[in-house]
Motif scaffolding. Structure first.
Motif, PDB file in Angstrom:
ATOM      1  N   SER A  89     -10.353   9.691   1.367  1.00  0.00           N
ATOM      2  CA  SER A  89     -12.000   9.835   0.235  1.00  0.00           C
ATOM      3  C   SER A  89     -12.269  10.778   1.752  1.00  0.00           C
ATOM      4  O   SER A  89     -13.985  11.364   1.350  1.00  0.00           O
ATOM      5  CB  SER A  89     -12.793   8.625   0.491  1.00  0.00           C
ATOM      6  OG  SER A  89     -11.950   8.010   1.942  1.00  0.00           O
ATOM      7  N   PHE A 122      -1.086   4.783   4.671  1.00  0.00           N
ATOM      8  CA  PHE A 122      -1.880   3.525   4.043  1.00  0.00           C
ATOM      9  C   PHE A 122      -0.879   1.774   4.774  1.00  0.00           C
ATOM     10  O   PHE A 122      -0.236   2.374   5.861  1.00  0.00           O
ATOM     11  CB  PHE A 122      -1.351   2.766   2.679  1.00  0.00           C
ATOM     12  CG  PHE A 122      -1.818   3.411   1.524  1.00  0.00           C
ATOM     13  CD1 PHE A 122      -1.666   4.584   0.962  1.00  0.00           C
ATOM     14  CD2 PHE A 122      -3.554   2.727   1.377  1.00  0.00           C
ATOM     15  CE1 PHE A 122      -2.694   5.583   0.432  1.00  0.00           C
ATOM     16  CE2 PHE A 122      -3.713   3.682  -0.042  1.00  0.00           C
ATOM     17  CZ  PHE A 122      -3.698   4.873  -0.161  1.00  0.00           C
ATOM     18  N   HIS A 156       0.446   4.144  -2.390  1.00  0.00           N
ATOM     19  CA  HIS A 156       1.163   5.646  -1.957  1.00  0.00           C
ATOM     20  C   HIS A 156       1.483   6.284  -2.553  1.00  0.00           C
ATOM     21  O   HIS A 156       1.044   7.772  -3.110  1.00  0.00           O
ATOM     22  CB  HIS A 156       0.651   5.321  -0.565  1.00  0.00           C
ATOM     23  CG  HIS A 156       0.164   7.113   0.038  1.00  0.00           C
ATOM     24  ND1 HIS A 156      -0.856   7.517   0.198  1.00  0.00           N
ATOM     25  CD2 HIS A 156       1.280   7.713   0.815  1.00  0.00           C
ATOM     26  CE1 HIS A 156      -0.555   8.395   0.712  1.00  0.00           C
ATOM     27  NE2 HIS A 156       0.943   8.563   1.107  1.00  0.00           N
ATOM     28  N   ASN A 171      -9.960   8.927  -5.279  1.00  0.00           N
ATOM     29  CA  ASN A 171      -9.235   8.501  -4.439  1.00  0.00           C
ATOM     30  C   ASN A 171     -10.625   7.046  -3.996  1.00  0.00           C
ATOM     31  O   ASN A 171      -9.557   6.455  -3.425  1.00  0.00           O
ATOM     32  CB  ASN A 171      -9.525  10.013  -3.115  1.00  0.00           C
ATOM     33  CG  ASN A 171      -8.875  10.996  -3.775  1.00  0.00           C
ATOM     34  OD1 ASN A 171      -7.994  10.601  -4.388  1.00  0.00           O
ATOM     35  ND2 ASN A 171      -9.296  12.103  -2.991  1.00  0.00           N
ATOM     36  N   TRP A 172     -11.480   7.440  -3.830  1.00  0.00           N
ATOM     37  CA  TRP A 172     -12.216   6.218  -3.335  1.00  0.00           C
ATOM     38  C   TRP A 172     -11.970   4.347  -3.930  1.00  0.00           C
ATOM     39  O   TRP A 172     -11.624   4.114  -3.684  1.00  0.00           O
ATOM     40  CB  TRP A 172     -13.896   6.500  -3.256  1.00  0.00           C
ATOM     41  CG  TRP A 172     -14.865   5.347  -3.063  1.00  0.00           C
ATOM     42  CD1 TRP A 172     -14.985   4.005  -2.050  1.00  0.00           C
ATOM     43  CD2 TRP A 172     -15.596   4.673  -3.995  1.00  0.00           C
ATOM     44  NE1 TRP A 172     -15.647   3.515  -2.528  1.00  0.00           N
ATOM     45  CE2 TRP A 172     -16.349   3.042  -3.391  1.00  0.00           C
ATOM     46  CE3 TRP A 172     -15.670   4.729  -5.955  1.00  0.00           C
ATOM     47  CZ2 TRP A 172     -17.025   2.423  -4.412  1.00  0.00           C
ATOM     48  CZ3 TRP A 172     -17.103   3.425  -6.497  1.00  0.00           C
ATOM     49  CH2 TRP A 172     -17.169   2.693  -5.305  1.00  0.00           C
ATOM     50  N   GLU A 175       0.634   7.572  -5.728  1.00  0.00           N
ATOM     51  CA  GLU A 175      -1.115   7.967  -5.417  1.00  0.00           C
ATOM     52  C   GLU A 175      -1.684   9.294  -6.726  1.00  0.00           C
ATOM     53  O   GLU A 175      -2.408   8.972  -7.435  1.00  0.00           O
ATOM     54  CB  GLU A 175      -1.034   9.135  -3.798  1.00  0.00           C
ATOM     55  CG  GLU A 175      -2.914   8.809  -4.034  1.00  0.00           C
ATOM     56  CD  GLU A 175      -2.973   9.956  -3.081  1.00  0.00           C
ATOM     57  OE1 GLU A 175      -4.106  10.594  -3.065  1.00  0.00           O
ATOM     58  OE2 GLU A 175      -2.071   9.552  -2.188  1.00  0.00           O
ATOM     59  N   CYS A 208       0.567  -1.113  -0.188  1.00  0.00           N
ATOM     60  CA  CYS A 208      -0.235   0.183   0.202  1.00  0.00           C
ATOM     61  C   CYS A 208       0.853   1.241  -0.409  1.00  0.00           C
ATOM     62  O   CYS A 208       0.895   1.821  -0.978  1.00  0.00           O
ATOM     63  CB  CYS A 208      -0.591   0.249   1.357  1.00  0.00           C
ATOM     64  SG  CYS A 208      -2.576  -1.084   1.013  1.00  0.00           S
ATOM     65  N   GLN A 223      -8.347   4.125  -3.355  1.00  0.00           N
ATOM     66  CA  GLN A 223      -8.885   3.225  -2.243  1.00  0.00           C
ATOM     67  C   GLN A 223      -8.585   1.730  -2.165  1.00  0.00           C
ATOM     68  O   GLN A 223      -8.211   0.930  -1.471  1.00  0.00           O
ATOM     69  CB  GLN A 223      -9.777   3.524  -1.335  1.00  0.00           C
ATOM     70  CG  GLN A 223      -9.634   2.873  -0.173  1.00  0.00           C
ATOM     71  CD  GLN A 223      -8.581   2.995   0.826  1.00  0.00           C
ATOM     72  OE1 GLN A 223      -7.508   4.005   1.000  1.00  0.00           O
ATOM     73  NE2 GLN A 223      -8.863   1.719   1.486  1.00  0.00           N
ATOM     74  N   GLU A 230      -6.533   0.643   5.405  1.00  0.00           N
ATOM     75  CA  GLU A 230      -6.889   2.195   5.883  1.00  0.00           C
ATOM     76  C   GLU A 230      -6.141   3.277   4.929  1.00  0.00           C
ATOM     77  O   GLU A 230      -4.944   3.124   5.297  1.00  0.00           O
ATOM     78  CB  GLU A 230      -6.800   2.574   6.416  1.00  0.00           C
ATOM     79  CG  GLU A 230      -8.325   1.513   7.133  1.00  0.00           C
ATOM     80  CD  GLU A 230      -8.983   2.030   8.488  1.00  0.00           C
ATOM     81  OE1 GLU A 230     -10.521   1.285   8.372  1.00  0.00           O
ATOM     82  OE2 GLU A 230      -8.289   2.550   8.773  1.00  0.00           O
ATOM     83  N   SER A 231      -6.115   4.067   3.721  1.00  0.00           N
ATOM     84  CA  SER A 231      -5.584   5.523   3.606  1.00  0.00           C
ATOM     85  C   SER A 231      -5.935   6.407   3.763  1.00  0.00           C
ATOM     86  O   SER A 231      -7.805   6.098   4.553  1.00  0.00           O
ATOM     87  CB  SER A 231      -5.350   5.104   1.831  1.00  0.00           C
ATOM     88  OG  SER A 231      -6.534   5.185   1.282  1.00  0.00           O
TER      89      SER A 231
END
Length: 416
Positions: free
Chosen positions: A351, A325, A15, A288-289, A18, A11, A292, A340-341
């Motif tokens: 998000s 993340f 990230h 973003n969602w 991103e 992650c 994720q 989770e980010s």
């Protein structure tokens, strides 16, 4: 533990890229959007185009036979007429294109980037002057739109905060002796909702378009739907030029109509510009969602040798706990929880954010020094920073109009 470390590494790797991932994802979605639009418009408009071509060929042949004119001569005449149209000559009487009022209308369409195309410079001097004139004028107008956006967001945020204060007072949740001008301490976690701002701007754009269409329909002789179509094309600065207002030589109450026309276009362009920027924030939340979800799917693949616990639903607008993340174990189960980010450097939401690009502006001025420093830090790989107010309110900065909106939303969520 090995699963957790592998998922965390996965992650974090995503990230770090991103911004690039969001850019590529948005580019792919835009290409798909263009392809879908091309399919729809081709299915809708192509039959009408074929029918119009057939009807025109029949008309051209009949005219040639009736007046004993060869098709070559007739086509030559039509090409000359097309050149005359480009110079602003029409069969029906229209107002002069290059008197002062006509030239003022033209430069207004240039600097606002509407560009109807009903008037275009044909001389070399005019074309050269337009390049330099438009360069400065378009930049100044975009700055004006940004400043308008900043002030309209400030106004809406203050109004929404006042409504929330009145609602809390009426509900009896506040002590009766508290002062009326209580500030952010009374709303520690409150911030303006981007969805409420989008709704208000959308309703404002609809009201302005409906009122303008009610004026254009009787004055210009257009159908009401055509007037609405003209309003959207104009206010969004698309400016096809198939319908252009205030082009006839004479109108009833002509000065009043031309003033109202300019005011409606100005208000409509500013409102739609602001609405587009708010919608872009919502689109960024969706991106973003999606990123994720992609990250969590990748984490699952990397750690598929261990069962994963139940993962909380991530959606645009949800609030996420602080941290990079990561894979987290839930207290009620021994399984590894979701990846989770949330924050980048403690201040960047994925998000739950309003927008999370790069911090650029503070207050109501675009600082060239900040821009140069930010570009230098980005080029040299230095970590990003966000202002304290943005971090406190869950907002982070942005570039251009997005930065202005985001910083203004952050400021207005505090005491002013």
């Amino acid at each position: 533990m090995g699963c957790i470390l592998r998922g965390r590494c996965c992650c974090r790797s995503l990230h770090l890229n991103e911004d690039n991932g969001r850019f590529l994802l948005l580019a792919i979605l835009i290409v798909l959007y263009l392809l879908c639009g091309a399919v729809v418009f081709s299915a809708i408009e192509r039959p009408s185009e074929v029918q119009a071509h057939g009807k025109w060929n029949i008309t051209l042949f009949n005219f040639s036979e009736t007046f004993n004119i060869s098709l070559e001569d007739l086509n030559f005449f039509l090409r000359e007429y097309e050149t005359a149209i480009a110079a602003g000559i029409r069969a029906d009487a229209l107002r002069p294109r290059w008197d002062f009022t006509g030239a003022f209308y033209f430069v207004g369409t240039v600097v606002s980037t509407i560009g109807f195309g009903m008037s275009t410079p044909v001389t070399v001097a005019g074309k050269v002057f337009l390049i330099f004139y438009g360069l400065l004028g378009c930049a100044a107008t975009i700055l004006f739109f940004n400043l308008f956006l900043e002030r309209i967001i400030t106004l809406l945020a203050v109004v929404m905060k006042a409504v929330r204060e009145r609602r809390i007072r009426n509900s009896g949740l506040l002590p009766p002796g508290i002062r009326h001008d209580f500030s952010a301490c009374s709303f520690p976690g409150w911030k303006p909702s981007v969805y409420h701002v989008m709704l208000i701007l959308g309703l404002s754009a609809i009201i302005i378009s409906c009122c303008a269409s009610a004026m254009y329909t009787p004055v210009e002789g257009w159908a009401y739907l055509d007037s609405l179509y003209f309003c959207f094309v104009t206010f969004s600065t698309i400016g096809f030029g198939d319908l252009v207002s205030s082009q006839r030589a004479d109108y009833e109450y002509q000065p009043l109509y031309r003033l109202a026309n300019c005011l409606f276009i100005l208000m409509g362009v500013c409102c739609i510009y602001s609405l587009f920027n708010v919608i872009s924030i919502v689109i960024k939340q969706v991106l973003n969602w999606m990123l994720q979800n992609l990250c969590c799917q990748r984490c699952k693949i990397k750690s598929n040798s261990f069962p994963l616990g139940r993962r909380n639903a991530i959606r645009p607008g949800s609030r996420i706990r602080k941290g990079r993340f990561r894979i987290k174990r839930t207290p009620d189960s021994g399984d590894s929880g979701p990846c989770e980010s949330d924050m980048e450097g403690g201040g960047r939401r994925l998000s739950g954010e309003m927008i999370s690009m790069k911090d650029l502006t503070a207050s109501n001025k675009v600082s060239l020094a900040l821009m140069q420093k930010q570009l230098s830090e980005s080029a040299n790989g230095y970590p990003r920073t966000v202002c304290g107010g943005s971090r406190h309110n869950g907002f982070s900065g942005g570039v251009g109009a997005l930065g202005i909106m985001n910083n203004r939303l952050a400021e207005t969520s505090n005491s002013r």
